[in-house]
Design a protein around this motif. Structure first.
Motif, PDB file in Angstrom:
ATOM      1  N   HIS A  72      23.073  16.899 -15.946  1.00  0.00           N
ATOM      2  CA  HIS A  72      22.392  15.646 -15.605  1.00  0.00           C
ATOM      3  C   HIS A  72      22.451  15.482 -14.090  1.00  0.00           C
ATOM      4  CE1 HIS A  72      22.696  15.038 -19.892  1.00  0.00           C
ATOM      5  NE2 HIS A  72      23.997  15.196 -19.798  1.00  0.00           N
ATOM      6  N   ASP A  73      21.310  15.643 -13.461  1.00  0.00           N
ATOM      7  CA  ASP A  73      21.257  15.840 -12.020  1.00  0.00           C
ATOM      8  C   ASP A  73      20.461  14.724 -11.349  1.00  0.00           C
ATOM      9  OD1 ASP A  73      20.984  16.752  -9.461  1.00  0.00           O
ATOM     10  OD2 ASP A  73      20.207  18.729  -9.987  1.00  0.00           O
ATOM     11  N   ASP A  77      14.070  11.091  -8.450  1.00  0.00           N
ATOM     12  CA  ASP A  77      14.047  11.273  -9.905  1.00  0.00           C
ATOM     13  C   ASP A  77      15.337  11.957 -10.359  1.00  0.00           C
ATOM     14  OD1 ASP A  77      13.758  13.792  -8.965  1.00  0.00           O
ATOM     15  OD2 ASP A  77      11.813  14.182  -9.876  1.00  0.00           O
ATOM     16  N   SER A  78      15.357  12.326 -11.599  1.00  0.00           N
ATOM     17  CA  SER A  78      16.523  13.050 -12.102  1.00  0.00           C
ATOM     18  C   SER A  78      16.058  14.200 -12.979  1.00  0.00           C
ATOM     19  CB  SER A  78      17.435  12.115 -12.899  1.00  0.00           C
ATOM     20  OG  SER A  78      16.795  11.699 -14.077  1.00  0.00           O
ATOM     21  N   ALA A  79      16.886  15.197 -13.072  1.00  0.00           N
ATOM     22  CA  ALA A  79      16.551  16.371 -13.879  1.00  0.00           C
ATOM     23  C   ALA A  79      17.670  16.599 -14.896  1.00  0.00           C
ATOM     24  CB  ALA A  79      16.409  17.593 -12.979  1.00  0.00           C
ATOM     25  N   HIS A  80      17.275  16.910 -16.108  1.00  0.00           N
ATOM     26  CA  HIS A  80      18.250  17.109 -17.180  1.00  0.00           C
ATOM     27  C   HIS A  80      17.938  18.432 -17.870  1.00  0.00           C
ATOM     28  CE1 HIS A  80      19.432  12.823 -16.841  1.00  0.00           C
ATOM     29  NE2 HIS A  80      18.180  12.733 -16.428  1.00  0.00           N
ATOM     30  N   THR A  81      18.893  19.299 -17.917  1.00  0.00           N
ATOM     31  CA  THR A  81      18.731  20.581 -18.597  1.00  0.00           C
ATOM     32  C   THR A  81      19.713  20.613 -19.763  1.00  0.00           C
ATOM     33  OG1 THR A  81      18.136  21.635 -16.513  1.00  0.00           O
ATOM     34  CG2 THR A  81      18.758  23.082 -18.324  1.00  0.00           C
ATOM     35  N   MET A  87      22.967   2.359 -12.854  1.00  0.00           N
ATOM     36  CA  MET A  87      21.827   3.223 -12.713  1.00  0.00           C
ATOM     37  C   MET A  87      20.927   3.082 -13.933  1.00  0.00           C
ATOM     38  SD  MET A  87      21.968   7.155 -13.395  1.00  0.00           S
ATOM     39  CE  MET A  87      23.604   6.727 -13.813  1.00  0.00           C
ATOM     40  N   THR A  88      19.641   3.216 -13.714  1.00  0.00           N
ATOM     41  CA  THR A  88      18.698   3.077 -14.825  1.00  0.00           C
ATOM     42  C   THR A  88      17.834   4.320 -14.928  1.00  0.00           C
ATOM     43  OG1 THR A  88      18.607   0.714 -14.474  1.00  0.00           O
ATOM     44  CG2 THR A  88      16.825   1.680 -15.742  1.00  0.00           C
ATOM     45  N   LEU A  89      17.688   4.777 -16.119  1.00  0.00           N
ATOM     46  CA  LEU A  89      16.753   5.862 -16.371  1.00  0.00           C
ATOM     47  C   LEU A  89      15.460   5.225 -16.861  1.00  0.00           C
ATOM     48  CD1 LEU A  89      18.927   8.409 -18.355  1.00  0.00           C
ATOM     49  CD2 LEU A  89      18.273   8.533 -15.987  1.00  0.00           C
ATOM     50  N   LEU A  90      14.444   5.258 -16.030  1.00  0.00           N
ATOM     51  CA  LEU A  90      13.181   4.662 -16.463  1.00  0.00           C
ATOM     52  C   LEU A  90      12.563   5.523 -17.548  1.00  0.00           C
ATOM     53  CD1 LEU A  90      11.772   3.561 -13.014  1.00  0.00           C
ATOM     54  CD2 LEU A  90      13.059   2.229 -14.681  1.00  0.00           C
ATOM     55  N   PRO A  91      11.851   4.938 -18.457  1.00  0.00           N
ATOM     56  CA  PRO A  91      11.389   5.690 -19.618  1.00  0.00           C
ATOM     57  C   PRO A  91      10.226   6.643 -19.346  1.00  0.00           C
ATOM     58  CG  PRO A  91      10.688   3.393 -19.757  1.00  0.00           C
ATOM     59  CD  PRO A  91      11.569   3.499 -18.571  1.00  0.00           C
ATOM     60  N   THR A  92       9.661   6.617 -18.144  1.00  0.00           N
ATOM     61  CA  THR A  92       8.527   7.501 -17.877  1.00  0.00           C
ATOM     62  C   THR A  92       8.972   8.960 -17.823  1.00  0.00           C
ATOM     63  OG1 THR A  92       7.732   5.746 -16.480  1.00  0.00           O
ATOM     64  CG2 THR A  92       6.564   7.836 -16.356  1.00  0.00           C
ATOM     65  N   VAL A  93       8.314   9.792 -18.547  1.00  0.00           N
ATOM     66  CA  VAL A  93       8.633  11.215 -18.533  1.00  0.00           C
ATOM     67  C   VAL A  93       7.563  11.945 -17.744  1.00  0.00           C
ATOM     68  CG1 VAL A  93       9.012  13.268 -19.924  1.00  0.00           C
ATOM     69  CG2 VAL A  93       9.690  11.028 -20.783  1.00  0.00           C
ATOM     70  N   ASN A 112      12.371  15.941 -16.690  1.00  0.00           N
ATOM     71  CA  ASN A 112      12.414  15.256 -15.405  1.00  0.00           C
ATOM     72  C   ASN A 112      12.117  13.794 -15.672  1.00  0.00           C
ATOM     73  OD1 ASN A 112      12.956  17.530 -14.025  1.00  0.00           O
ATOM     74  ND2 ASN A 112      11.024  17.623 -12.916  1.00  0.00           N
ATOM     75  N   LEU A 113      13.002  12.948 -15.246  1.00  0.00           N
ATOM     76  CA  LEU A 113      12.831  11.518 -15.507  1.00  0.00           C
ATOM     77  C   LEU A 113      12.712  10.778 -14.189  1.00  0.00           C
ATOM     78  CD1 LEU A 113      15.554  11.098 -18.263  1.00  0.00           C
ATOM     79  CD2 LEU A 113      13.116  11.466 -18.579  1.00  0.00           C
ATOM     80  N   LYS A 114      11.829   9.775 -14.186  1.00  0.00           N
ATOM     81  CA  LYS A 114      11.665   8.990 -12.958  1.00  0.00           C
ATOM     82  C   LYS A 114      12.823   8.004 -12.852  1.00  0.00           C
ATOM     83  CE  LYS A 114       7.116   8.987 -11.096  1.00  0.00           C
ATOM     84  NZ  LYS A 114       7.586   9.908 -10.072  1.00  0.00           N
ATOM     85  N   CYS A 115      13.772   8.352 -12.089  1.00  0.00           N
ATOM     86  CA  CYS A 115      14.870   7.444 -11.846  1.00  0.00           C
ATOM     87  C   CYS A 115      15.569   7.903 -10.585  1.00  0.00           C
ATOM     88  CB  CYS A 115      15.849   7.418 -13.009  1.00  0.00           C
ATOM     89  SG  CYS A 115      16.869   8.868 -13.080  1.00  0.00           S
ATOM     90  N   ALA A 116      16.385   7.071 -10.059  1.00  0.00           N
ATOM     91  CA  ALA A 116      17.109   7.429  -8.846  1.00  0.00           C
ATOM     92  C   ALA A 116      18.495   6.819  -8.918  1.00  0.00           C
ATOM     93  CB  ALA A 116      16.363   6.923  -7.618  1.00  0.00           C
TER      94      ALA A 116
END
Lengths: 197, 524
Positions: free
Chosen positions: A121-122, A128-132, A1-7, A175-179
């Motif tokens: 880490h959701d 996308d993904s959400a991190h709290t 999985m990749t977390l793209l750097p766009t915030v 919120n990070l653009k990733c899937a």
């Protein structure tokens, strides 16, 4: 999985200033951990999940003792973790499913344990993904590790945890653009750090 | 911090000052940071409606008596907990907002008689504690524990909790009880009513009425000690796991099990549907990405992928090796009539190490909460387990209806059946949700209410409920205009005229609060 750097959104709800004391490794990545820091840390890894093992390995490389999450959590606590409290254990960290944090928090009740940090880490949403992130540490380092993330997000997260410092209670939401595709793990992890005075 | 109803801040402070003089400063808790551990961790978004005002932690019967004196003088409502691990039903949180938690976890005495196979425990003794105590003493005894086993033996027994060995009906294996009444009177039940009686924890009945049941799931007194029977370690033990392929197999499964339960071949047994089996080992996201309940195609894929059945059944067989072997044969023969069934057996001789996956069948406590990760997020569950007759066709009809109701609210149907007595099941239907997701919390609450209403229409009822549903469930017991509840209320008014003990528990409110009840919410 990749977390793209766009915030997409970075919502800093409350962020206090950092204190001067680094918690796990004040000298930084790649240098020998000081006595009483990562060396007095146990990291829990769930063998079912690759990311959890990577996270555990990143802390182990800096002196933490890594433990595999056993199917018998009660025995893991009473036979392995609890005895080490008497011999200098100060930190317990993990990247696990949420219920494991819930269980360990309650097993640790009454032992003087304090939760220093919790990160949800959701990846359940398709796009996308959400991190709290919350806790009494410098969350910026954790956030930066996630924002910069790539397929090594779990390793980066572990390495960031090595560098964190004590701070005021704070919370950050990212919120990070990733899937993450179906079949790639539970798509919800919790990273966490407990400490004993 | 929430103040107790009817108490001003100065009065509450004054009461706390008196309480501190009884138990010591450290054992009266009123600060928010220390009160968080008394909040309901699985609350479906309504924790603030059930916030306590404080907590007091006495360490002895004498301290409890003194605390009750203060509570009665100030009108301070107390919510009694042993450890507060009654998760899914409210944890330590009170029905009445502003109640003070009477936390008994400091009372941790254990006494075990290895010859007569019983223990006497105080409220703070967990199943893990009792297990370790017996293990340390090398007594050849097994406990029976619920899953997870970190809660209080006394607390679980009083709540009619269940386990997985032949001693799985916990209240059924309780014998002897000590209670402090609201006025401070200390009562011992059964043969304990005679000073020093040697058979108190051995024989349930005595001269006169049996009082014990009045103090389980009730608010008539503070139970400070119970006797529990322990199971002698068997010569051998087989863990039996059965697998069945089709939803409709539940009919012959239940009807076959009933015969084996009634004739004594099989003791406590548990049945789980695909969701309960899967949630203990995986998460939903590993199988399906869409919203709403899993479609049948995804369920089929999961069942194939995990090599499980639509249903699983497990139980232990215990006793001498020849007896267990005979029972195994009888079980295999009985269930082999169901097409596609599979059976696996793991056998142990006395003293052999038991695999963790068979631990609860041998009374070894675990603390695994894996099913709560099914949806991801901060997993929680609430439920109102039904007591259902052990009849296959009737249960299939109920199961299919409840699947519709779960699915209508967007949840997958988690179904378990545990038979601790031979004629009925406890039907758990855990509503698993993400407690940090307000929308899911709302749906969980709505589903909880719907399930209770639907059960009532079928003349079935739950035997436990979340604190937010206690009034609603109590109202379903409607024979002769709720004569049973009115009887409980009459007892409450006599035994606790000040109404200080656990107001609202199981829908039983003291007189003053009954009169103030709000018609809409069912709460004062």
């Amino acid at each position: 999985m990749t977390l793209l750097p766009t915030v997409d959104r970075r919502d800093v709800l409350k962020l206090g200033g950092a204190a001067a004391i680094a918690i796990l490794a004040p000298v930084g990545i790649g240098r020998a951990p000081p006595a009483g820091s990562a060396a007095s840390t146990i990291v829990i890894a769930d063998p079912r999940y690759h990311d959890s093992l990577i996270f555990g390995e990143s802390l182990r490389q800096h002196g933490a003792k890594d433990l595999t999450l056993a199917s018998d959590r009660a025995a893991l606590w009473s036979q392995t973790i609890q005895p080490r409290l008497r011999s200098g254990l100060k930190y317990l960290a993990g990247l696990t499913l949420e219920s494991d944090l819930f269980v360990l928090e309650r097993l640790a009740e009454g032992s003087g344990m304090r939760i220093s940090y919790v990160g949800f880490h959701d990846w359940r949403r398709p796009q996308d993904s959400a991190h709290t992130l919350s806790g009494s540490i410098t969350l910026d380092l954790i956030a930066a590790a996630l924002i910069k993330g790539n397929e090594h997000w779990a390793r980066n997260l572990g390495q960031a945890l090595i560098l964190i410092k004590e701070s005021h209670q704070a919370e950050e939401r990212l919120n990070l653009k990733c899937a993450m595709k179906v079949g790639c793990g539970p798509r919800f992890f919790v990273s966490w750090l407990m400490r004993w005075a | 911090m929430s103040l107790p109803p009817g108490l001003s801040s100065p009065n509450f402070e004054s009461a706390c000052k008196e309480l501190r003089s009884i138990v010591g400063d450290d054992w009266v808790v009123t600060t928010d940071d220390r009160l968080t551990s008394y909040a309901d961790p699985y609350s479906p978004g309504i924790a603030s409606d059930y916030a306590p005002s404080g907590a007091i932690l006495p360490a002895s019967v004498d301290e409890i008596r003194a605390v009750l004196g203060v509570a009665n003088r100030y009108g301070l409502p107390l919510w009694t907990v042993s450890l507060g691990r009654n998760y899914a039903y409210g944890g330590a949180a009170p029905c009445l907002k502003g109640s003070m938690i009477l936390d008994l976890h400091r009372m941790q005495a254990i006494e075990v008689n290895p010859e007569l196979a019983y223990a006497v425990v105080e409220p703070g003794v967990t199943y893990l504690d009792l297990y370790k105590f017996i293990e340390h003493k090398k007594y050849e005894l097994w406990i029976d524990c619920p899953d997870p086993g970190w809660g209080s033996v006394l607390g679980n027994t009083l709540e009619h909790g269940i386990g997985y060995t032949p001693y799985g009906d916990h209240a059924g294996h309780q014998c002897g009880m000590e209670i402090v009444l609201a006025d401070g009177e200390v009562v011992r039940t059964g043969l304990g009513a005679m000073h020093g009686n040697l058979a108190w924890p051995l024989y349930k009945y005595a001269f006169g009425p049996s009082l014990d049941g009045l103090f389980t799931q009730s608010n008539f007194g503070v139970v400070t000690k119970i006797g529990v029977w322990l199971m002698p370690e068997p010569d051998s033990f087989s863990a039996i796991e059965l697998l069945f392929r089709r939803e409709e197999d539940i009919v012959p499964m239940v009807d076959t099990l009933r015969v084996l339960r009634l004739d004594g071949t099989v003791p406590t047994a548990t049945i789980a549907n695909w969701m309960r089996i899967a949630a203990g080992n995986t998460t939903r996201a590993e199988w399906y990405d869409g919203k709403g309940p899993l479609p049948q195609s995804a369920i089929d894929r999961l069942i194939r992928g995990m090599h499980i059945g639509y249903w699983g059944m497990r139980f232990g067989l215990y006793g001498r090796e020849k007896v267990v072997a005979e029972k195994r044969d009888a079980v295999g023969e009985a269930f082999s009539r169901i097409k596609g069934f599979g059976m696996s057996v793991a056998s142990y001789r006395r003293g052999e190490k038991i695999a963790p996956e068979h631990g609860t069948l041998a009374g070894i406590p675990t603390v695994d909460l894996m099913p709560l990760n099914w949806l991801g997020g901060a997993g929680a569950h609430i439920e109102c387990p039904l007591v259902v007759p052990m009849q296959g066709a009737e249960f299939l009809d109920l199961y299919q209806r409840r699947t519709e109701l779960f699915n209508a609210e967007g949840f997958d149907h988690y179904c378990g059946l545990t038979s601790t007595t031979p004629r009925s099941f406890i039907n758990t239907g855990s509503i698993i949700f993400d407690r940090n997701d307000a929308e899911q919390c709302a749906r969980a609450r709505a589903l909880g209410k719907t399930l209770i209403e639907d059960a009532h229409q079928r003349h079935l009822a739950g035997y436990r409920a979340h604190i937010s549903e206690m009034d609603f469930v109590a109202a379903q017991f409607d024979f002769n205009d709720h004569a049973a509840l009115r009887t409980y209320e009459r007892l409450k008014d006599v035994l606790d005229p000040g109404g200080v003990l656990s107001p609202g528990k199981q829908g039983i409110w003291p007189k003053t609060l009954r009169e103030a009840k709000d018609k809409d919410s069912g709460k004062p």
